[in-house]
Design a protein around this motif. Structure first.
Motif, PDB file in Angstrom:
ATOM      1  N   ALA A  39       0.905  -1.065   0.003  1.00 36.66           N
ATOM      2  CA  ALA A  39       0.026  -0.199  -0.003  1.00 36.66           C
ATOM      3  C   ALA A  39       0.672   1.254   0.050  1.00 36.66           C
ATOM      4  N   CYS A  40       1.978   1.235   0.526  1.00 35.78           N
ATOM      5  CA  CYS A  40       2.861   2.460   0.624  1.00 35.78           C
ATOM      6  C   CYS A  40       3.315   2.664  -0.590  1.00 35.78           C
ATOM      7  N   ALA A  41       3.860   1.826  -1.609  1.00 37.27           N
ATOM      8  CA  ALA A  41       4.410   1.751  -2.570  1.00 37.27           C
ATOM      9  C   ALA A  41       3.540   2.307  -3.730  1.00 37.27           C
ATOM     10  N   GLU A  42       2.077   1.915  -3.376  1.00 37.06           N
ATOM     11  CA  GLU A  42       1.226   2.318  -4.344  1.00 37.06           C
ATOM     12  C   GLU A  42       0.987   3.770  -4.148  1.00 37.06           C
ATOM     13  N   ALA A  43       0.818   4.349  -2.911  1.00 36.71           N
ATOM     14  CA  ALA A  43       0.586   5.558  -2.286  1.00 36.71           C
ATOM     15  C   ALA A  43       1.785   6.420  -2.809  1.00 36.71           C
ATOM     16  N   CYS A  44       3.108   5.941  -2.582  1.00 38.73           N
ATOM     17  CA  CYS A  44       4.287   6.818  -3.179  1.00 38.73           C
ATOM     18  C   CYS A  44       4.105   7.096  -4.841  1.00 38.73           C
ATOM     19  N   LEU A  45       3.508   6.336  -5.545  1.00 32.35           N
ATOM     20  CA  LEU A  45       3.305   6.448  -6.930  1.00 32.35           C
ATOM     21  C   LEU A  45       2.309   7.516  -7.293  1.00 32.35           C
ATOM     22  N   ALA A  54      11.763   6.865  -5.392  1.00 32.79           N
ATOM     23  CA  ALA A  54      11.968   5.570  -6.355  1.00 32.79           C
ATOM     24  C   ALA A  54      12.706   4.433  -5.400  1.00 32.79           C
ATOM     25  N   ASP A  55      13.789   5.009  -4.527  1.00 32.73           N
ATOM     26  CA  ASP A  55      14.232   3.742  -3.761  1.00 32.73           C
ATOM     27  C   ASP A  55      13.487   3.253  -2.853  1.00 32.73           C
ATOM     28  N   CYS A  56      12.434   4.304  -2.111  1.00 27.88           N
ATOM     29  CA  CYS A  56      11.563   3.680  -1.432  1.00 27.88           C
ATOM     30  C   CYS A  56      10.512   2.919  -1.875  1.00 27.88           C
ATOM     31  N   ILE A  57      10.170   2.943  -3.125  1.00 28.75           N
ATOM     32  CA  ILE A  57       9.207   2.193  -3.698  1.00 28.75           C
ATOM     33  C   ILE A  57       9.662   0.598  -4.190  1.00 28.75           C
ATOM     34  N   ARG A  58      10.979   1.020  -4.557  1.00 28.78           N
ATOM     35  CA  ARG A  58      11.811  -0.412  -4.538  1.00 28.78           C
ATOM     36  C   ARG A  58      11.910  -1.180  -3.205  1.00 28.78           C
ATOM     37  N   ALA A  59      12.443  -0.451  -2.260  1.00 28.09           N
ATOM     38  CA  ALA A  59      12.387  -1.151  -0.873  1.00 28.09           C
ATOM     39  C   ALA A  59      10.833  -1.846  -0.281  1.00 28.09           C
ATOM     40  N   THR A  60      10.144  -0.975  -0.499  1.00 29.56           N
ATOM     41  CA  THR A  60       8.965  -1.588   0.029  1.00 29.56           C
ATOM     42  C   THR A  60       8.145  -2.578  -0.959  1.00 29.56           C
ATOM     43  N   ARG A 109       7.225  13.692   5.773  1.00 30.13           N
ATOM     44  CA  ARG A 109       6.261  14.415   4.503  1.00 30.13           C
ATOM     45  C   ARG A 109       5.263  13.409   4.140  1.00 30.13           C
ATOM     46  N   HIS A 110       5.291  12.328   4.516  1.00 32.59           N
ATOM     47  CA  HIS A 110       4.188  11.337   3.917  1.00 32.59           C
ATOM     48  C   HIS A 110       4.032  10.357   5.015  1.00 32.59           C
ATOM     49  N   SER A 111       2.764  10.353   5.629  1.00 33.27           N
ATOM     50  CA  SER A 111       2.131   9.710   6.469  1.00 33.27           C
ATOM     51  C   SER A 111       2.039   8.095   6.075  1.00 33.27           C
ATOM     52  N   HIS A 112       1.840   7.967   4.906  1.00 32.43           N
ATOM     53  CA  HIS A 112       1.885   6.377   4.554  1.00 32.43           C
ATOM     54  C   HIS A 112       3.224   5.894   4.687  1.00 32.43           C
ATOM     55  N   CYS A 113       4.348   6.464   4.690  1.00 27.63           N
ATOM     56  CA  CYS A 113       5.723   6.223   5.087  1.00 27.63           C
ATOM     57  C   CYS A 113       5.886   5.860   6.391  1.00 27.63           C
TER      58      CYS A 113
END
Length: 133
Positions: A39-45, A54-60, A109-113
């Motif tokens: 869900a976090c990767a989706e929210a980051c998008l 980008a690195d956060c999305i890959r890691a999640t 900056r991002h509550s989902h993170c």
């Protein structure tokens, strides 16, 4: 009582020398970690600063895949293969830590993170506890 605990108790064969509570907790933490990381990767998008994430999305996404697989394997009877189980736990712990670190960088900056970092830290700790048993 959780479904993981209920299923572990319902299995017709006894569990080998393993802490049933730690096993159930780890299964649950892996499932929640996988869902939260996905869900976090989706929210980051959907964030306007997408290139910075980008690195956060890959890691999640890595964490989600590893945690989901770990939950599935742990849900099988633990006499399956202790070496495989330990390797998966170590990989899940590492993937969860990496995801948490990346999410913590963006948590202000991002509550989902922030939510994802918490779930990943819980998964990391649960994997470590099961490895320590």
């Amino acid at each position: 009582m959780s479904y993981a605990t209920t299923m572990l108790r319902a299995h017709p064969r006894p569990l080998p020398h393993i802490d049933r509570a730690a096993l159930a907790e780890c299964i649950e933490a892996c499932i929640e970690g996988a869902q939260t990381a996905t869900a976090c990767a989706e929210a980051c998008l959907s964030e306007p600063d997408l290139p910075d994430l980008a690195d956060c999305i890959r890691a999640t996404l890595d964490c989600a895949d590893v945690a989901g697989t770990t939950a599935k394997v742990l849900s099988r009877h633990p006499t399956y293969d202790a070496n495989l189980r330990r390797a998966l736990l170590a990989a899940c712990r590492a993937a969860s830590a990496l995801s948490a670190e990346e999410c913590e960088r963006h948590a202000e900056r991002h509550s989902h993170c922030r939510v994802c970092a918490d779930a990943c830290r819980r998964c990391e700790a649960a994997c470590q506890r099961l490895l320590d048993v």
